[in-house]
Design a protein around this motif. Sequence first.
Motif, mmCIF file in Angstrom:
data_model
loop_
_atom_site.group_PDB
_atom_site.id
_atom_site.type_symbol
_atom_site.label_atom_id
_atom_site.label_comp_id
_atom_site.label_asym_id
_atom_site.label_seq_id
_atom_site.Cartn_x
_atom_site.Cartn_y
_atom_site.Cartn_z
ATOM 1 N N ILE A 22 0.900 -1.063 0.138
ATOM 2 C CA ILE A 22 0.025 -0.217 -0.026
ATOM 3 C C ILE A 22 0.886 1.402 0.166
ATOM 4 O O ILE A 22 1.819 1.362 0.848
ATOM 5 N N ILE A 23 0.753 1.987 -0.861
ATOM 6 C CA ILE A 23 1.612 3.325 -1.232
ATOM 7 C C ILE A 23 0.815 4.240 -0.673
ATOM 8 O O ILE A 23 -0.381 4.933 -1.263
ATOM 9 N N GLY A 24 1.225 5.090 0.791
ATOM 10 C CA GLY A 24 0.508 6.240 1.193
ATOM 11 C C GLY A 24 0.160 5.926 2.497
ATOM 12 O O GLY A 24 -0.771 5.006 2.840
ATOM 13 N N GLY A 25 0.455 6.638 3.525
ATOM 14 C CA GLY A 25 -0.062 6.385 4.966
ATOM 15 C C GLY A 25 -1.027 7.716 5.271
ATOM 16 O O GLY A 25 -1.119 8.216 6.751
ATOM 17 N N TYR A 51 0.228 -7.302 -5.368
ATOM 18 C CA TYR A 51 -0.847 -6.217 -5.370
ATOM 19 C C TYR A 51 -0.120 -5.179 -5.096
ATOM 20 O O TYR A 51 0.575 -4.746 -4.076
ATOM 21 N N ILE A 52 -0.539 -3.809 -5.693
ATOM 22 C CA ILE A 52 -0.346 -2.546 -5.056
ATOM 23 C C ILE A 52 -1.554 -1.621 -4.968
ATOM 24 O O ILE A 52 -2.588 -1.705 -5.985
ATOM 25 N N VAL A 53 -1.719 -1.218 -3.931
ATOM 26 C CA VAL A 53 -2.996 -0.110 -3.543
ATOM 27 C C VAL A 53 -2.186 1.236 -3.658
ATOM 28 O O VAL A 53 -1.456 1.618 -2.771
ATOM 29 N N LEU A 54 -2.656 2.050 -4.625
ATOM 30 C CA LEU A 54 -2.151 3.517 -4.699
ATOM 31 C C LEU A 54 -2.938 4.486 -3.873
ATOM 32 O O LEU A 54 -4.121 4.687 -4.321
#
Length: 211
Positions: free
Chosen positions: A13-16, A202-205
Amino acid sequence: MTKTIPQSAKVVIIGGGVAGCSVAYHLSKFGWNDIVLLERDQLTSGTTWHAAGLIGQLGSSATITKLRNYSLNLYKQLEKETGLSTGLKQNGSLTVATSTGRLQELKRQVTTAQLFNVEANEVSKDQIKSLYPLINTDDVIGGVHIPDDGQADPVGVTNVLAKAAKEQGANFIEHCSVKKILIQNKQIVGVETDQGKIDCEYIVLASGMWS
């Protein structure tokens, strides 16, 4: 102290911000235990920290209304689970109408609210003034009051989601920038960061609308 990044994960997951932390929390609740969230600075340092945090229960569709009600109940539940505060305050919302057309629209919202067990009350001009004495009601003809609407602290919500996700095994790494999404044969295979590569399925933007 900087955490060492893993070589691989099921999902990155990209982004906090609140969106990324919510995804991490819900995936962990669904049983995913190989989750890595990457934040280039620290949690909530992007858009989340200056969001208004308003919580209105009625949405533009049935799906949005259900999602908003789920969120409201989730914030209450997470406070009990984690012992942290989301800053939730159900101080109500007041929507006013200055035309008959707008008033009819608000009346339809009251009917819609009943379908989802949301308390919504049509209020008169005098009742509006009583609920919010500072308002100028010269051109107001009526409105709707939803007593259980309110607001939450976006930073508090994010930190509560993050804590709950970590307790389920999610791995949060701050101060780690994603430089590139790696693709092979038209499929995502990982990310390249300023601290090394992570292979993933998988990637979650979740790094904002401009990413």
